[in-house]
Design a protein around this motif. Sequence first.
Motif, mmCIF file in Angstrom:
data_model
loop_
_atom_site.group_PDB
_atom_site.id
_atom_site.type_symbol
_atom_site.label_atom_id
_atom_site.label_comp_id
_atom_site.label_asym_id
_atom_site.label_seq_id
_atom_site.Cartn_x
_atom_site.Cartn_y
_atom_site.Cartn_z
ATOM 1 N N VAL A 45 27.625 54.168 24.543
ATOM 2 C CA VAL A 45 26.416 53.766 25.264
ATOM 3 C C VAL A 45 25.287 54.754 24.998
ATOM 4 N N ALA A 46 25.611 56.046 24.971
ATOM 5 C CA ALA A 46 24.593 57.057 24.661
ATOM 6 C C ALA A 46 24.001 56.819 23.278
ATOM 7 N N ALA A 47 24.857 56.476 22.318
ATOM 8 C CA ALA A 47 24.374 56.193 20.973
ATOM 9 C C ALA A 47 23.494 54.946 20.949
ATOM 10 N N LEU A 48 23.882 53.921 21.703
ATOM 11 C CA LEU A 48 23.084 52.694 21.756
ATOM 12 C C LEU A 48 21.709 52.960 22.348
ATOM 13 N N MET A 49 21.666 53.731 23.423
ATOM 14 C CA MET A 49 20.387 54.036 24.057
ATOM 15 C C MET A 49 19.511 54.883 23.131
ATOM 16 N N LYS A 107 29.938 47.772 13.591
ATOM 17 C CA LYS A 107 29.860 49.195 13.247
ATOM 18 C C LYS A 107 29.248 49.444 11.870
ATOM 19 N N PRO A 108 29.729 48.799 10.805
ATOM 20 C CA PRO A 108 29.108 49.079 9.494
ATOM 21 C C PRO A 108 27.645 48.687 9.431
ATOM 22 N N VAL A 109 27.269 47.612 10.123
ATOM 23 C CA VAL A 109 25.870 47.188 10.113
ATOM 24 C C VAL A 109 25.004 48.209 10.839
ATOM 25 N N LEU A 110 25.474 48.687 11.995
ATOM 26 C CA LEU A 110 24.693 49.664 12.752
ATOM 27 C C LEU A 110 24.595 50.990 11.992
ATOM 28 N N ILE A 111 25.681 51.426 11.388
ATOM 29 C CA ILE A 111 25.639 52.666 10.609
ATOM 30 C C ILE A 111 24.652 52.540 9.451
ATOM 31 N N ALA A 112 24.725 51.411 8.738
ATOM 32 C CA ALA A 112 23.798 51.193 7.627
ATOM 33 C C ALA A 112 22.352 51.176 8.121
ATOM 34 N N GLY A 113 22.119 50.557 9.286
ATOM 35 C CA GLY A 113 20.771 50.508 9.831
ATOM 36 C C GLY A 113 20.231 51.881 10.195
ATOM 37 N N VAL A 205 17.608 63.344 16.187
ATOM 38 C CA VAL A 205 17.980 62.359 17.210
ATOM 39 C C VAL A 205 18.847 61.266 16.610
ATOM 40 N N GLY A 206 18.403 60.733 15.473
ATOM 41 C CA GLY A 206 19.193 59.708 14.807
ATOM 42 C C GLY A 206 20.517 60.231 14.298
ATOM 43 N N GLY A 207 20.546 61.503 13.895
ATOM 44 C CA GLY A 207 21.799 62.089 13.448
ATOM 45 C C GLY A 207 22.838 62.138 14.555
ATOM 46 N N VAL A 208 22.390 62.452 15.769
ATOM 47 C CA VAL A 208 23.311 62.461 16.910
ATOM 48 C C VAL A 208 23.850 61.056 17.169
#
Length: 529
Positions: A45-49, A107-113, A205-208
């Motif tokens: 959830v933290a990553a999504l936010m 997961k792969p789509v979000l990582i790629a994005g 931020v994106g790295g986290v």
Amino acid sequence: MHPGVLGGNVSGTAGRADRTEDGATPGGPHRPGTPTAPRGRGPVVAALMTGMALAALDGTIVSTAVPQIVGDLGGLSVFSWLFSGYLLAVTVTLPVYGKLSDTFGRKPVLIAGIVLFLTGSLLCAAAWSMESLIAFRIVQGLGGGALQGTVQTIAADLYPLKERPRIQARLSTVWAASSVAGPALGGLLAGYADWRWIFLVNLPVGGVALWLIVRHLAEPDRAGARPAAGARPGAGARPRAGARVDWPGALAIFATGTLLLTALVQGGVAWPWLSPPSLALFAGAAALTAVTVLIERRAAEPIIPGWVWRRRTIAAVNLSLGALGLLMVAPTVFLPTYAQSVLGLGPIAAGFVLSAMTLSWPITAALSNRVYNRIGFRLTAVTGMTLAVLVLLAFPLLPHPGEPWQPALLMLLLGAALGLFQLPLIVGVQSTVPWAERGTTTASVLFCRQVGQSVGAAVFGAVANAVLSTRLTEGGLDDPAALTPAAVDTAVEYVFAGAAAAGALAVAVLLTLAPRRFPVLTDDDRTTT
């Protein structure tokens, strides 16, 4: 039976079961490994936010830094493409990412994005000309499309219907706060550091967010139809056996959306509406639309399947959220101008008038489940939008000159009304489809809202310009800077009246097209392919 019990099938799916709108299936046991399990959700959830904040910030953060960017790179005549290019890339890629997430997993789509977004951010910081910066903003937007759609889809996968308003309210709060904070943060970085830091701050931020997703988002094995028992929460899956990607359809959708949105964004700004460039773009978009329909009808797994529009619930929500996107142009684009030109406020104070809407929106969104559990998704949304229409119609009744608290109060009420409108529709429509269709459904909703915003910017911009041009002619003036606050006040009043009409259209669509009760699936059915 509970007043929120739903039933009935939607074309193209099977295995439906009556259930209550609070997400509980009477007598249904909870299976371990489903998205309702609480273990491990916090980091995800933290990553999504965080991902949502990145996407929202980059839609607005550049606005106040334009003078510094133009002073450094030049390109005053094309700087508007810093915003238009990003918007185009986000909008036209939403359906593609939605289908890819249904085919290959979230997961792969979000990582790629995220990787694409951060790459674009790094390139933007290294830009050597306005043209290169615009190109790199488009790269950012290509990643931003994955962030917007996939984050919303994973949020729906992680939480059962009863808990979904809470996570969606959090995401709404992050989106609203980031959008409002964007211009202020951009101005601070440009004024006290360097405009390139606007893009560099995305990297840590994106790295986290990327690390959290890679480390904590575990996707269940969907080699069979069910998630693996004991899997940590996280929607997604291994690719379906024999899954194919409709790349010709994806390219056609991208090209069609690019031409259409370019015509809407640039029409009346870069060239007149009836000029050859506008007519050529609209004609090209119409021709490509026909080609896209033909390609999608023949594709084995189309990017935008026909069922998105054949199912009444999804079609109604798509059109309603499109109307919401159109409506939102009035407060977000024209209210700051009104606050500065009519009320005499500074840019920061004008931003606070608009931000009142972001205070009430997430509160009513979080509480909306108490309403739709009693009266259903459709009636809750209709109630919210009806109240929003009344608030929008009240805006032209404000005294001139008025006090800043008056439009701020209206924005507070508007946010409360729209919180009751948007979230029940998104939660409701996501709950009517199984896992393998949820990404496509979510993306279609967000795509329609984005297109609505582009249409709204074009339509309301034309309305405001027409009113202001009439005032100039009546006053015998040649310089737009000579327009009086009263003229700006009148133009904005027309815009808000148009926004009210868009809200009324959303109500009409829901009442005539949406079913009285949304056909919600059970937890077992939602994870079934």
